[in-house]
Design a protein around this motif. Structure first.
Motif, PDB file in Angstrom:
ATOM      1  N   GLY A 195      20.703  13.154  24.991  1.00  0.00           N
ATOM      2  CA  GLY A 195      20.539  12.480  23.707  1.00  0.00           C
ATOM      3  C   GLY A 195      20.337  13.465  22.575  1.00  0.00           C
ATOM      4  O   GLY A 195      20.004  14.632  22.792  1.00  0.00           O
ATOM      5  N   PHE A 196      20.553  12.971  21.365  1.00  0.00           N
ATOM      6  CA  PHE A 196      20.324  13.796  20.167  1.00  0.00           C
ATOM      7  C   PHE A 196      19.614  12.952  19.122  1.00  0.00           C
ATOM      8  O   PHE A 196      20.114  11.893  18.721  1.00  0.00           O
ATOM      9  N   LEU A 197      18.453  13.394  18.679  1.00  0.00           N
ATOM     10  CA  LEU A 197      17.695  12.742  17.617  1.00  0.00           C
ATOM     11  C   LEU A 197      17.912  13.542  16.339  1.00  0.00           C
ATOM     12  O   LEU A 197      17.595  14.737  16.291  1.00  0.00           O
ATOM     13  N   ARG A 207      27.279  16.871  13.804  1.00  0.00           N
ATOM     14  CA  ARG A 207      28.677  17.202  14.086  1.00  0.00           C
ATOM     15  C   ARG A 207      28.775  18.230  15.208  1.00  0.00           C
ATOM     16  O   ARG A 207      29.629  18.134  16.094  1.00  0.00           O
ATOM     17  N   ALA A 208      27.907  19.236  15.132  1.00  0.00           N
ATOM     18  CA  ALA A 208      27.928  20.292  16.153  1.00  0.00           C
ATOM     19  C   ALA A 208      27.600  19.728  17.531  1.00  0.00           C
ATOM     20  O   ALA A 208      28.186  20.142  18.540  1.00  0.00           O
ATOM     21  N   PHE A 209      26.670  18.780  17.585  1.00  0.00           N
ATOM     22  CA  PHE A 209      26.309  18.171  18.873  1.00  0.00           C
ATOM     23  C   PHE A 209      27.494  17.403  19.451  1.00  0.00           C
ATOM     24  O   PHE A 209      27.814  17.533  20.643  1.00  0.00           O
ATOM     25  N   ARG A 210      28.153  16.608  18.613  1.00  0.00           N
ATOM     26  CA  ARG A 210      29.309  15.848  19.093  1.00  0.00           C
ATOM     27  C   ARG A 210      30.397  16.781  19.628  1.00  0.00           C
ATOM     28  O   ARG A 210      31.010  16.519  20.663  1.00  0.00           O
ATOM     29  N   THR A 211      30.631  17.875  18.907  1.00  0.00           N
ATOM     30  CA  THR A 211      31.654  18.833  19.340  1.00  0.00           C
ATOM     31  C   THR A 211      31.261  19.503  20.643  1.00  0.00           C
ATOM     32  O   THR A 211      32.082  19.645  21.566  1.00  0.00           O
ATOM     33  N   GLU A 220      25.932   6.221  21.958  1.00  0.00           N
ATOM     34  CA  GLU A 220      24.661   5.483  21.978  1.00  0.00           C
ATOM     35  C   GLU A 220      23.458   6.410  22.071  1.00  0.00           C
ATOM     36  O   GLU A 220      22.338   6.006  21.762  1.00  0.00           O
ATOM     37  N   LEU A 221      23.697   7.643  22.505  1.00  0.00           N
ATOM     38  CA  LEU A 221      22.591   8.601  22.661  1.00  0.00           C
ATOM     39  C   LEU A 221      22.394   9.465  21.422  1.00  0.00           C
ATOM     40  O   LEU A 221      21.519  10.331  21.412  1.00  0.00           O
ATOM     41  N   ARG A 242      15.616   2.140  25.640  1.00  0.00           N
ATOM     42  CA  ARG A 242      16.939   1.527  25.713  1.00  0.00           C
ATOM     43  C   ARG A 242      17.830   2.187  26.767  1.00  0.00           C
ATOM     44  O   ARG A 242      18.657   1.537  27.389  1.00  0.00           O
ATOM     45  N   ARG A 243      17.630   3.509  26.948  1.00  0.00           N
ATOM     46  CA  ARG A 243      18.476   4.253  27.874  1.00  0.00           C
ATOM     47  C   ARG A 243      17.619   5.054  28.864  1.00  0.00           C
ATOM     48  O   ARG A 243      17.445   6.265  28.745  1.00  0.00           O
ATOM     49  N   PRO A 244      17.078   4.351  29.859  1.00  0.00           N
ATOM     50  CA  PRO A 244      16.249   5.058  30.851  1.00  0.00           C
ATOM     51  C   PRO A 244      17.036   6.046  31.701  1.00  0.00           C
ATOM     52  O   PRO A 244      16.444   6.846  32.437  1.00  0.00           O
TER      53      PRO A 244
END
Length: 337
Positions: A195-197, A207-211, A220-221, A242-244
């Protein structure tokens, strides 16, 4: 007996009478784009109030008030406090005073502060921008010398002004490399549900995380939060509940990292047994956590110092100064179980 001096009309008074924002008044009076109706309302309000927009910079360079203005989202945040310390350290060497304004990452509050700086004929500004570019292009045309620190303006609500904003010098940490290194570290430990907060304004990191995640990315994360501790906690807690199935999380800054630690504790999610955690920003409490947190360290003081050097420099300045980040591995990450 003489009557007390009448208060001078400000740009905010014009904005209130016209029913628009300070940024809109700044844009209209400096010749920027606006609808005919909006332009008429602003000019009519300025006439009624006898507002004389000298502070919009026609003579800023001749009437410079001296000093540097520093605009940050939150002066109590450890990262921005260290950035401010870097600005102050450099300014002392030039014997220049520094005025600090807090924007709360709110574009309207940021616009009010920019308008006030123009009113005071202060022409040197270091800003951690909220991300909204509406007021910056008119302010630049008005003569404001600006250096962005930590992030750039990414959203351009006025077509054609992005080129002006892109020319503003910026001192940044290498977010892309920092995020990529953190993601590679976590995937190397076997994690796939990461996940990324992200907080408002952290566009480049998101953007960097998605790449970096590539085919592993689960939208969703990727969870946004506003610039408050309550919002950060709600974002972290909501994600974990929501995402255990999530096994690792990267947080965009130390406020979100703190929220993730608190939410995990409340929900009895064990770090690193159940959840590996990497946090942007190396702050003193990160080493005091149990376990100590793995972090992407940023040179906050250097960012502030270099930004102050740039804003004091005359003539040609580099477009971007990119400073390295460093992954510091501690005990908050473990192999996927």
């Amino acid at each position: 007996m003489s009557s007390p001096a009448q208060r001078r009309t400000t740009i905010k008074d014009v904005a209130e009478l016209a029913g628009v924002g300070v940024a809109t008044v700044s844009r209209v009076l400096s010749g920027g784009s606006a609808s005919a109706e909006t332009r008429e309302r602003v000019l009519d309000a300025a006439t009624k109030l006898d507002y004389r927009p000298s502070a919009l910079g026609r003579n800023l360079r001749q009437q410079r008030s001296g000093g540097i203005a520093l605009l940050v989202p939150d002066i109590t945040d450890n990262f921005y406090a260290r950035l401010a310390d870097g600005v102050l350290s450099c300014a002392r060497s030039y014997r220049e005073p520094v005025t600090i304004g807090v924007t709360g990452d709110d574009p309207e509050q940021e616009a009010d502060l920019v308008g006030a700086l123009l009113e005071q004929s202060m022409d040197r500004v270091i800003a951690v921008p909220s991300g909204d570019g509406e007021m910056w292009a008119p302010a630049l045309r008005a003569g404001l010398s600006v250096v962005f620190a930590d992030r750039r303006v990414w959203r351009d609500p006025v077509p054609g002004q992005q080129r002006v904003l892109d020319e503003v010098p910026a001192v940044l940490a290498d977010d892309r490399a920092g995020v990529r290194t953190a993601v590679e570290y976590l995937t190397g430990l076997g994690h796939r549900k990461i996940g990324f907060l992200a907080r408002h304004g952290q566009t480049q990191r998101t953007r960097a995380f998605r790449t970096a995640m590539g085919e592993l990315l689960d939208e969703e994360l990727v969870v946004p939060a506003r610039a408050s501790r309550d919002s950060a906690y709600a974002a972290a807690s909501g994600l974990f509940q929501r995402r255990p199935d999530i096994t690792a999380v990267l947080t965009g800054d130390n406020m979100l990292g703190e929220a993730a630690v608190l939410a995990a504790r409340e929900l009895d999610v064990r770090i690193p047994r159940d959840l590996s955690l990497v946090m942007f920003d190396d702050v003193p409490w990160a080493e005091l956590c149990a376990p100590p947190l793995t972090v992407v360290a940023q040179p906050a003081q250097d960012i502030g110092y270099r930004a102050a050097e740039l804003v004091m420099r005359q003539g040609r300045r580099p477009k971007t100064v990119m400073l390295p980040t460093q992954l510091i591995v501690r005990g908050s990450c473990g192999p996927r179980r």
